[in-house]
Design a protein around this motif. Structure first.
Motif, PDB file in Angstrom:
ATOM      1  N   ALA A 163       0.838  -1.194   0.000  1.00 16.91           N
ATOM      2  CA  ALA A 163       0.000   0.000   0.000  1.00 16.91           C
ATOM      3  C   ALA A 163       0.868   1.237   0.000  1.00 16.91           C
ATOM      4  O   ALA A 163       2.062   1.184   0.343  1.00 16.91           O
ATOM      5  CB  ALA A 163      -0.932   0.013   1.213  1.00 16.91           C
ATOM      6  N   VAL A 205      -2.923   0.978   9.679  1.00 13.96           N
ATOM      7  CA  VAL A 205      -2.540   0.620   8.313  1.00 13.96           C
ATOM      8  C   VAL A 205      -1.417  -0.411   8.338  1.00 13.96           C
ATOM      9  O   VAL A 205      -1.408  -1.365   7.543  1.00 13.96           O
ATOM     10  CB  VAL A 205      -2.108   1.875   7.528  1.00 13.96           C
ATOM     11  CG1 VAL A 205      -1.618   1.491   6.134  1.00 13.96           C
ATOM     12  CG2 VAL A 205      -3.259   2.863   7.428  1.00 13.96           C
ATOM     13  N   SER A 219     -12.919   1.660   3.621  1.00 16.84           N
ATOM     14  CA  SER A 219     -11.935   1.454   4.681  1.00 16.84           C
ATOM     15  C   SER A 219     -10.615   2.169   4.410  1.00 16.84           C
ATOM     16  O   SER A 219      -9.798   2.331   5.327  1.00 16.84           O
ATOM     17  CB  SER A 219     -11.660  -0.035   4.883  1.00 16.84           C
ATOM     18  OG  SER A 219     -10.914  -0.576   3.793  1.00 16.84           O
ATOM     19  N   VAL A 220     -10.396   2.604   3.176  1.00 18.29           N
ATOM     20  CA  VAL A 220      -9.119   3.255   2.864  1.00 18.29           C
ATOM     21  C   VAL A 220      -9.117   4.724   3.257  1.00 18.29           C
ATOM     22  O   VAL A 220      -8.088   5.398   3.126  1.00 18.29           O
ATOM     23  CB  VAL A 220      -8.739   3.113   1.375  1.00 18.29           C
ATOM     24  CG1 VAL A 220      -8.616   1.643   0.997  1.00 18.29           C
ATOM     25  CG2 VAL A 220      -9.727   3.835   0.470  1.00 18.29           C
ATOM     26  N   VAL A 246       0.482   5.210   1.556  1.00 15.46           N
ATOM     27  CA  VAL A 246      -0.309   6.072   2.439  1.00 15.46           C
ATOM     28  C   VAL A 246      -0.174   7.514   1.962  1.00 15.46           C
ATOM     29  O   VAL A 246       0.941   8.007   1.761  1.00 15.46           O
ATOM     30  CB  VAL A 246       0.152   5.948   3.902  1.00 15.46           C
ATOM     31  CG1 VAL A 246      -0.475   7.038   4.764  1.00 15.46           C
ATOM     32  CG2 VAL A 246      -0.205   4.573   4.450  1.00 15.46           C
ATOM     33  N   VAL A 295     -10.441   4.766  -5.006  1.00 20.15           N
ATOM     34  CA  VAL A 295     -10.926   4.455  -3.661  1.00 20.15           C
ATOM     35  C   VAL A 295     -11.328   2.983  -3.688  1.00 20.15           C
ATOM     36  O   VAL A 295     -12.396   2.630  -4.220  1.00 20.15           O
ATOM     37  CB  VAL A 295     -12.121   5.341  -3.270  1.00 20.15           C
ATOM     38  CG1 VAL A 295     -12.640   4.935  -1.885  1.00 20.15           C
ATOM     39  CG2 VAL A 295     -11.738   6.817  -3.292  1.00 20.15           C
ATOM     40  N   VAL A 306      -2.470  -0.692  -3.164  1.00 22.97           N
ATOM     41  CA  VAL A 306      -3.655  -0.015  -2.634  1.00 22.97           C
ATOM     42  C   VAL A 306      -3.273   1.372  -2.138  1.00 22.97           C
ATOM     43  O   VAL A 306      -2.251   1.549  -1.473  1.00 22.97           O
ATOM     44  CB  VAL A 306      -4.281  -0.824  -1.482  1.00 22.97           C
ATOM     45  CG1 VAL A 306      -5.469  -0.077  -0.872  1.00 22.97           C
ATOM     46  CG2 VAL A 306      -4.717  -2.202  -1.978  1.00 22.97           C
ATOM     47  N   TYR A 339      -1.206  -3.695   5.959  1.00 22.18           N
ATOM     48  CA  TYR A 339      -0.448  -3.561   4.720  1.00 22.18           C
ATOM     49  C   TYR A 339       1.045  -3.429   4.983  1.00 22.18           C
ATOM     50  O   TYR A 339       1.477  -3.072   6.085  1.00 22.18           O
ATOM     51  CB  TYR A 339      -0.894  -2.302   3.950  1.00 22.18           C
ATOM     52  CG  TYR A 339      -2.335  -2.274   3.544  1.00 22.18           C
ATOM     53  CD1 TYR A 339      -2.774  -2.919   2.386  1.00 22.18           C
ATOM     54  CD2 TYR A 339      -3.277  -1.564   4.309  1.00 22.18           C
ATOM     55  CE1 TYR A 339      -4.107  -2.856   1.998  1.00 22.18           C
ATOM     56  CE2 TYR A 339      -4.609  -1.505   3.922  1.00 22.18           C
ATOM     57  CZ  TYR A 339      -5.020  -2.162   2.777  1.00 22.18           C
ATOM     58  OH  TYR A 339      -6.331  -2.105   2.399  1.00 22.18           O
ATOM     59  N   VAL A 347      -4.134   4.274   0.450  1.00 18.18           N
ATOM     60  CA  VAL A 347      -4.823   4.500   1.723  1.00 18.18           C
ATOM     61  C   VAL A 347      -4.677   5.975   2.070  1.00 18.18           C
ATOM     62  O   VAL A 347      -3.569   6.524   2.024  1.00 18.18           O
ATOM     63  CB  VAL A 347      -4.235   3.628   2.850  1.00 18.18           C
ATOM     64  CG1 VAL A 347      -4.962   3.901   4.161  1.00 18.18           C
ATOM     65  CG2 VAL A 347      -4.319   2.151   2.482  1.00 18.18           C
ATOM     66  N   TYR A 348      -5.788   6.615   2.433  1.00 15.81           N
ATOM     67  CA  TYR A 348      -5.794   8.051   2.710  1.00 15.81           C
ATOM     68  C   TYR A 348      -5.955   8.287   4.213  1.00 15.81           C
ATOM     69  O   TYR A 348      -7.000   7.965   4.789  1.00 15.81           O
ATOM     70  CB  TYR A 348      -6.938   8.730   1.955  1.00 15.81           C
ATOM     71  CG  TYR A 348      -6.920   8.471   0.466  1.00 15.81           C
ATOM     72  CD1 TYR A 348      -6.146   9.249  -0.389  1.00 15.81           C
ATOM     73  CD2 TYR A 348      -7.681   7.444  -0.096  1.00 15.81           C
ATOM     74  CE1 TYR A 348      -6.128   9.016  -1.759  1.00 15.81           C
ATOM     75  CE2 TYR A 348      -7.674   7.202  -1.456  1.00 15.81           C
ATOM     76  CZ  TYR A 348      -6.894   7.993  -2.287  1.00 15.81           C
ATOM     77  OH  TYR A 348      -6.878   7.755  -3.644  1.00 15.81           O
TER      78      TYR A 348
END
Length: 289
Positions: free
Chosen positions: A92, A207, A181-182, A94, A177, A151, A211, A153-154
């Motif tokens: 992932a 996170v 959950s992200v 971030v 998106v 992925v 990930y 993730v925000y």
């Protein structure tokens, strides 16, 4: 008909004695109070240099994705925030949202125009408009990451009640998106971790449990690591400690309009009057002798 010479001379003399009146201005000047954010917001909105910096950052990061994926123990979270068995987890990236993937300079421009300051009601109203545009280079990077099965993730300090508007805005701008959950907004509960203020370390830990984080993106230090002391000295210590992470694991976007660097200059005391805070910022200027 010609005037006699004596009459003509008399007329010239009388004209020379008349007072000279200044021309009336075309329009009365409007007094506008100085605003510390005027140049900063204009730079974000109008300069080619800002767009070049943002695109340069995301393009350079995309060039590092394959190497980060290939190195099994590569992780962009500090050791105390990583989960166990990092290599076995899906990859992932971030990202912070505001001024990292979404540009909110029109909101800042409103504050400059109206002589206002940030407050929660005006900010919430702006987010609900869903009008923020993508930061240059962000969508292209997202596509490169998605093509590699990474992925996004925000982790954002937008409050959790703004989730729907935020996800709508991200999708509308072409930012992926994967599912709801992200989005980890301010107020997200993390079992066994107590969040202090707007710090993001608890959410990064969450996170890290799910990930292997290849990269982090943000526009201020707190997007990457917990800030123990938000003072100029404390912030410099963090930069010195993690200097080698920037441009490899961590990617910083430019944001001159706001950030935790600003209250660090006036003891984090937002309760002080605006002019007092402004005086502290002026006193922090380094002026050549």
């Amino acid at each position: 008909m010609r005037l006699p010479l004596t009459c003509a001379l008399l007329a010239l003399a009388l004209a020379a004695c008349q007072p000279v009146r200044p021309a009336a201005p075309a329009a009365a000047a409007v007094a506008v109070a100085a605003d510390d954010n005027l140049n900063a917001v204009l730079w974000l909105q109008r300069s080619a240099e800002y767009r070049a910096l943002a695109e340069q950052t995301y393009r350079a990061a995309a060039d590092h994705l394959d190497a980060a994926l290939a190195e099994a123990d590569w992780d962009a979270l500090v050791p105390e925030e990583r989960g166990p068995a990092v290599a076995a987890r899906p990859p992932a990236v971030v990202l912070d949202i505001d001024e990292t993937v979404l540009d909110n300079s029109p909101y800042q421009a409103r504050l400059v125009r109206d002589g206002g300051e940030y407050d929660d009601p005006s900010w919430d109203a702006w987010v609900e408009e869903r009008k923020a545009t993508a930061v240059p280079g962000a969508v292209e990077f997202a596509r490169a990451a998605g093509a590699r099965g990474i992925v996004l993730v925000y982790i954002s300090n937008r409050a959790t009640h703004l989730k729907r508007a935020t996800l709508d805005n991200l999708r509308a701008q072409g930012l992926p998106v994967a599912d709801e959950s992200v989005f980890l907004g301010l107020g997200t509960a993390v079992d066994g971790c107590e969040q202090h203020g707007s710090e993001k370390d608890c959410r990064r830990r969450l996170v890290g449990q799910r990930y292997r984080v290849l990269m982090q993106f943000g526009d201020q230090l707190g997007d990457f690591v917990h800030i123990d002391a938000n003072t100029p000295e404390g912030r410099q210590r963090l930069l010195d400690r993690y200097r080698d992470w920037f441009g490899r694991r961590w990617w910083m976007l430019p944001n001159p309009t706001y950030g935790s660097w600003e209250p660090a200059l006036f003891d984090n005391a937002w309760s002080q009057p605006r002019q007092t805070r402004r005086a502290a910022k002026r006193a922090a200027l380094e002026v050549a002798p």
